[in-house]
Design a protein around this motif. Structure first.
Motif, PDB file in Angstrom:
ATOM      1  N   THR A  16       0.817  -1.211   0.000  1.00 15.72           N
ATOM      2  CA  THR A  16       0.000   0.000   0.000  1.00 15.72           C
ATOM      3  C   THR A  16       0.850   1.259   0.000  1.00 15.72           C
ATOM      4  O   THR A  16       0.331   2.353  -0.220  1.00 15.72           O
ATOM      5  N   GLY A  17       2.151   1.123   0.260  1.00 15.42           N
ATOM      6  CA  GLY A  17       3.028   2.278   0.348  1.00 15.42           C
ATOM      7  C   GLY A  17       2.995   2.932   1.712  1.00 15.42           C
ATOM      8  O   GLY A  17       3.969   3.559   2.144  1.00 15.42           O
ATOM      9  N   ASP A  18       1.893   2.784   2.409  1.00 19.34           N
ATOM     10  CA  ASP A  18       1.716   3.405   3.720  1.00 19.34           C
ATOM     11  C   ASP A  18       1.644   2.378   4.843  1.00 19.34           C
ATOM     12  O   ASP A  18       1.313   2.734   5.980  1.00 19.34           O
ATOM     13  N   GLY A  19       1.899   1.109   4.536  1.00 23.87           N
ATOM     14  CA  GLY A  19       1.856   0.076   5.567  1.00 23.87           C
ATOM     15  C   GLY A  19       0.481  -0.116   6.160  1.00 23.87           C
ATOM     16  O   GLY A  19       0.344  -0.451   7.345  1.00 23.87           O
ATOM     17  N   ASP A  20      -0.565   0.060   5.349  1.00 29.03           N
ATOM     18  CA  ASP A  20      -1.937  -0.007   5.869  1.00 29.03           C
ATOM     19  C   ASP A  20      -2.270  -1.368   6.469  1.00 29.03           C
ATOM     20  O   ASP A  20      -2.846  -1.460   7.564  1.00 29.03           O
ATOM     21  N   VAL A  21      -1.941  -2.440   5.749  1.00 27.33           N
ATOM     22  CA  VAL A  21      -2.270  -3.784   6.230  1.00 27.33           C
ATOM     23  C   VAL A  21      -1.464  -4.104   7.484  1.00 27.33           C
ATOM     24  O   VAL A  21      -1.983  -4.675   8.454  1.00 27.33           O
ATOM     25  N   ALA A  22      -0.186  -3.765   7.462  1.00 26.72           N
ATOM     26  CA  ALA A  22       0.659  -4.002   8.633  1.00 26.72           C
ATOM     27  C   ALA A  22       0.101  -3.295   9.856  1.00 26.72           C
ATOM     28  O   ALA A  22       0.055  -3.861  10.964  1.00 26.72           O
TER      29      ALA A  22
END
Length: 441
Positions: A148-154
């Motif tokens: 996501t580029g923004d680490g959304d899932v993490a």
């Protein structure tokens, strides 16, 4: 909640890293799903109009990703990248190339959809919840790759992360890029040569200006500020390039919105779009007045996504530090190399900061930077891997993100084949496959 299927690999985000990760895993026989919020692939490169690719800074600019090399070759073949420098590319054409490569590899695409939650079993991710116009749905995967580029899932999975400078949490500035068409590029090139540039030609132009560097355009920007055509902030960072496959067109890496300190705040992003468009209108009016060849030009494209340089950075099994960059650290499980400078745009009054490595040197990025420290079968690829604020400013460029995506796809496939977790996988095996594909690693 609807259940929509099982996959070997789920890739959240079909951008620079995600599209390559999906192709990489699918070519190794995996059943792959991409969940993408837009109606096309490419992310930063296509939705945010970020072109050209920055060089990895290593002598000869060797390939970081075999799939990235193939993407470039396909763009060259259609006239949408320069044969002698395929880093300059046409963002619109890239949408078609990435989609074609994914479909040929057997990747399942799911556009207009966003990951809103994760499905966990203990400390292992088992799938994701997605939302689109059809409501909420659950999809299961043996490995999930957060691109996501923004680490959304993490973040949803509870992976610890940092964002911004450690001292105050400020993120790098964001940009709203745009394109201008119907430029008389031969006339513009002659104008640039007259004011102090050397060897500019109409088919390939690159310009830049920042305050205090005494570059040729700065005097013109100062005059325009004094005359009221632009604001002081409009001259803080200005950069533009011609676009292969788009005659008479240039891509602008500006305006930069420097007073945003939280890059993921939706109100900040809305502000950036609104103020960015105002600045674009000012800049175009200024160029029509002061730049020869721009008199009949027009704005032909504005980025649909704000260009975010830095936001969340996960805490992984290895954390890249400034010392790793300065000391040019090498790793057994390296999956990418870079000598791109630490490139920090003006977070505050310090302005643009660049730190380069000695010529011929480079830093390596280990597989462990993509492996979260507390969640199994989740990989993170792209600009949000485990690294400090300063080092992230070096590894965030697209050529490196492509390499990380390719490595993540390989790692996901290997872990499934070996029936082990991504955390137990030896990254040396990933490196070997990348080398077998002809990559300088």
């Amino acid at each position: 909640m609807k259940y929509i299927g099982d996959y070997d690999v789920i890739v959240a985000g079909g951008g620079t890293a995600g599209s390559v990760a999906a192709i990489s895993a699918a070519r190794m026989g995996m059943k792959v799903l991409i969940v993408e919020q837009m109606g096309f692939l490419g992310g930063t490169a296509t939705a945010s109009l970020v072109t050209p690719l920055m060089s990895n800074g290593i002598k000869g600019n060797p390939d970081n990703s075999s799939i990235g090399r193939e993407i470039n070759e396909r763009l060259v073949a259609t006239g949408d990248a320069y044969p002698d420098n395929p880093s300059w590319f046409n963002p619109e054409a890239l949408k078609y190339v990435l989609e074609d490569m994914c479909m040929a590899a057997g990747v399942r695409l799911l556009y207009y959809s966003t990951v809103t939650d994760v499905i966990m079993e203990g400390n292992s991710i088992k799938g994701v919840v997605i939302h689109n116009k059809d409501g909420f749905s659950a999809v299961h995967g043996r490995v999930v790759i957060d691109c996501t580029g923004d680490g959304d899932v993490a973040a949803l999975a509870g992976v610890p992360y940092e964002s911004g400078r450690v001292s105050d949490g400020k993120n790098q500035p964001v940009s709203v890029r745009f394109e201008v068409g119907n430029i008389q590029l031969d006339v513009f090139a002659d104008f640039l040569n007259e004011i102090g540039y050397n060897g500019m030609k109409g088919d390939r132009v690159e310009i830049a200006s920042v305050w205090g560097r005494n570059w040729p355009l700065e005097k013109i920007f100062r005059e325009a500020v004094k005359s009221g055509y632009i604001l002081e902030q409009d001259g803080a960072y200005f950069q533009a390039f011609t676009i292969p496959g788009k005659p008479g067109c240039m891509s602008f890496n500006c305006p930069e919105i420097s007073n945003i300190t939280r890059a993921l705040d939706p109100y900040n992003l809305t502000y950036a779009q609104v103020e960015g468009k105002k600045a674009i209108m000012r800049l175009h009016k200024f160029m029509k007045k002061y730049f020869a060849g721009f008199q009949n030009s027009y704005i032909c494209n504005t980025a649909v996504n704000v260009g975010i340089r830095e936001s969340r950075r996960i805490k992984g099994k290895y954390y890249l530090k400034v010392d790793d960059y300065i000391n040019c650290t090498k790793f057994d499980d390296a999956v990418a190399r870079t000598a791109y400078p630490i490139d920090i745009h003006a977070v505050d009054s310090e302005g643009l900061q660049l730190k380069y490595l000695p010529e011929g040197e480079y830093m390596e990025i280990p597989y462990r930077c993509m492996v979260p420290c507390n969640v199994e079968n989740l990989l993170v690829a792209g600009r949000c891997i485990s690294a400090s604020f300063e080092v992230q400013a070096s590894i965030r460029i697209q050529v490196t993100c492509r390499a990380l995506g390719e490595a993540a796809g390989i790692a996901a496939a290997l872990s499934i084949e070996e029936e082990i977790t991504t955390g137990d996988l030896n990254g040396v095996k990933v490196r070997k496959i990348m080398r077998d594909r002809g990559i300088f690693i």
